[in-house]
Design a protein around this motif. Sequence first.
Motif, short mmCIF file in Angstrom:
data_model
loop_
_atom_site.label_atom_id
_atom_site.label_comp_id
_atom_site.label_asym_id
_atom_site.label_seq_id
_atom_site.Cartn_x
_atom_site.Cartn_y
_atom_site.Cartn_z
N TRP A 183 -28.75 7.56 -30.31
CA TRP A 183 -30.04 7.41 -30.97
C TRP A 183 -30.80 6.23 -30.36
O TRP A 183 -30.21 5.29 -29.84
CB TRP A 183 -29.88 7.21 -32.48
CG TRP A 183 -29.18 5.95 -32.89
CD1 TRP A 183 -29.75 4.76 -33.23
CD2 TRP A 183 -27.76 5.75 -33.02
NE1 TRP A 183 -28.79 3.84 -33.56
CE2 TRP A 183 -27.55 4.43 -33.45
CE3 TRP A 183 -26.65 6.58 -32.83
CZ2 TRP A 183 -26.29 3.90 -33.68
CZ3 TRP A 183 -25.38 6.06 -33.07
CH2 TRP A 183 -25.21 4.74 -33.49
N ASP B 187 -29.31 12.67 -29.16
CA ASP B 187 -28.32 13.60 -28.61
C ASP B 187 -27.16 13.74 -29.58
O ASP B 187 -26.72 12.77 -30.20
CB ASP B 187 -27.79 13.09 -27.26
CG ASP B 187 -26.78 14.06 -26.65
OD1 ASP B 187 -27.15 15.21 -26.40
OD2 ASP B 187 -25.62 13.66 -26.47
N LEU B 188 -26.69 14.96 -29.69
CA LEU B 188 -25.51 15.26 -30.50
C LEU B 188 -24.81 16.43 -29.83
O LEU B 188 -25.34 17.54 -29.81
CB LEU B 188 -25.91 15.61 -31.94
CG LEU B 188 -24.81 15.65 -33.01
CD1 LEU B 188 -25.41 15.45 -34.39
CD2 LEU B 188 -24.08 16.99 -32.98
N SER B 189 -23.65 16.14 -29.23
CA SER B 189 -22.97 17.18 -28.47
C SER B 189 -21.46 17.09 -28.70
O SER B 189 -20.93 16.01 -29.02
CB SER B 189 -23.28 17.02 -26.98
OG SER B 189 -22.96 15.72 -26.53
N ARG C 299 -18.63 19.17 -38.18
CA ARG C 299 -18.93 19.63 -36.83
C ARG C 299 -17.85 19.26 -35.82
O ARG C 299 -17.97 19.59 -34.64
CB ARG C 299 -20.26 19.02 -36.37
CG ARG C 299 -21.46 19.44 -37.20
CD ARG C 299 -21.92 20.82 -36.80
NE ARG C 299 -22.33 20.84 -35.41
CZ ARG C 299 -23.54 20.49 -34.98
NH1 ARG C 299 -24.46 20.08 -35.82
NH2 ARG C 299 -23.84 20.54 -33.69
N SER D 223 -28.21 15.99 -47.56
CA SER D 223 -29.23 16.95 -47.15
C SER D 223 -30.00 17.53 -48.33
O SER D 223 -31.23 17.66 -48.28
CB SER D 223 -28.60 18.08 -46.34
OG SER D 223 -27.59 18.75 -47.08
N ASP E 198 -22.37 16.57 -40.79
CA ASP E 198 -23.78 16.40 -40.42
C ASP E 198 -24.77 16.48 -41.57
O ASP E 198 -25.99 16.46 -41.36
CB ASP E 198 -24.16 17.42 -39.35
CG ASP E 198 -24.18 18.86 -39.87
OD1 ASP E 198 -23.86 19.09 -41.06
OD2 ASP E 198 -24.51 19.76 -39.07
N ARG F 291 -29.58 14.41 -42.88
CA ARG F 291 -28.86 15.20 -41.88
C ARG F 291 -28.77 14.38 -40.59
O ARG F 291 -29.60 13.52 -40.35
CB ARG F 291 -29.57 16.52 -41.57
CG ARG F 291 -29.60 17.52 -42.71
CD ARG F 291 -30.41 18.75 -42.32
NE ARG F 291 -30.37 19.78 -43.33
CZ ARG F 291 -31.16 19.79 -44.40
NH1 ARG F 291 -32.05 18.84 -44.58
NH2 ARG F 291 -31.06 20.78 -45.28
N LEU F 292 -27.79 14.70 -39.78
CA LEU F 292 -27.69 14.11 -38.46
C LEU F 292 -27.91 15.21 -37.43
O LEU F 292 -27.07 16.09 -37.24
CB LEU F 292 -26.31 13.45 -38.27
CG LEU F 292 -26.04 12.27 -39.21
CD1 LEU F 292 -24.63 11.73 -39.01
CD2 LEU F 292 -27.06 11.16 -39.02
N ALA F 293 -29.07 15.17 -36.79
CA ALA F 293 -29.46 16.18 -35.81
C ALA F 293 -30.52 15.57 -34.90
O ALA F 293 -31.27 14.68 -35.33
CB ALA F 293 -30.00 17.44 -36.50
N PRO F 294 -30.60 16.01 -33.65
CA PRO F 294 -31.62 15.48 -32.73
C PRO F 294 -33.02 15.59 -33.32
O PRO F 294 -33.39 16.61 -33.91
CB PRO F 294 -31.46 16.36 -31.49
CG PRO F 294 -30.02 16.78 -31.52
CD PRO F 294 -29.71 16.98 -32.98
N LEU G 150 -22.68 11.00 -30.17
CA LEU G 150 -23.92 10.83 -30.93
C LEU G 150 -24.70 9.66 -30.35
O LEU G 150 -24.15 8.57 -30.17
CB LEU G 150 -23.58 10.56 -32.40
CG LEU G 150 -24.72 10.25 -33.36
CD1 LEU G 150 -25.65 11.45 -33.51
CD2 LEU G 150 -24.16 9.84 -34.72
#
Length: 393
Positions: free
Chosen positions: A22, A29-31, A15, A338, A10, A350-353, A20
């Motif tokens: 977008w 969403d990332l779950s 993770r 990052s 991420d 970064r990959l995050a909501p 994922l």
Amino acid sequence: MRLDGIPLWDGTEYRGPVDLAWEPDRITDLSPAAQRHGDLCVLPGLVDTHVHLVGYAGDGAPPDFATWPLTTTRDEQVLHGAAHAQRAMRHGVTTLRDLAGDEAQVALRRVFDAGVLAGPRIQVHGVVGMTAGHNDLFVPPAVPLRKPTADGPDECRKLVRTWARAGMDGIKLTTSGGVLSIGDRNVWRNYTRDEIRAVVDEAHALGMPVASHAHSEDGIRVAVEEGVDSIEHGTLMSRDLAETLAARRTPVAPTLLINEAIAEGRVPVTREAMDKAAELVATRNVLLAQAAALGVRFVLGTDANGHHVRFGDQLAEVVHMTRILGMDAASALRAATSDAADAIGMPVGRLAPGLGADLIVLRGRPWERIEDLATENIVAVVSRGRLVAGRLP
């Protein structure tokens, strides 16, 4: 748009498999996912903190580096810059900081931001350099059409203000000589302390960070002591300077591949440039590895210009950082995602909501084996939420 069950790194850590999603340029969403999707992975788009977009982008042997800008119209040069930016984007470099920009690069930034052309996110820094300094010596003395210079604290302040009016994101300052500049030496002083202090003070007053080109120990030292926000090259960094930079968490872009290519004559350069680069490379590796061991915050910065380092070679630069600086794979990836994004104040890397949708789908596990970070392993690139290269699985 979504990817299901794909292993995610991420921007800071692994993770595991995730779902994922977008839309359109925002991760929604990332779950955690129940199933894993083959040998692929996804990681953030890379961030190169030091490039020069306006350079020859055509096929075949490039024209002479020094004369091409003097014999090519500015309109044509801008199109080459757009091609470079798009090439970088298709190779997974979705954010670029141009450190010798003018109104042309600002125009590219605005065109990409407006969606007129597909392109990466761009920051532009205008250069403040002295007469007969590094930035002034790319143009032969007999040529009257020259880049702006500033001498004395008042002129330095005025040029900073001029770049602010032009829409620049920051300032690049030169505090030592350079390699490709004609007729100078790496150790030459560029600017007095009063001039450097004026540049930094004026830029910061206008909300503009300052990146300092500095190869020599003295050039690095005065830049650090006067409060610049990043060091570009940092080649002859002494131990005490490394300790200071590490304590302050000041980013350093080491630009490794370009100096080696010039020193070894693997790209078209003059004998003068080869000799200057070879002198730096002869002592660079030990000093920079020592700096990394002391905790200096190295970030991805290639000095890519299309002549000596091509756009798309950024992935190879990240791999090389592990070899020269002694970084492990995950640290090198953070330096290119990052940490590089944080260094230039961009909400990417970064990959995050809630963050921008810049990502690479890749074969392999580069946080474990950095050699997997290679252009031939790229399956797809998403920039600003849109597929710009390859096909999503």
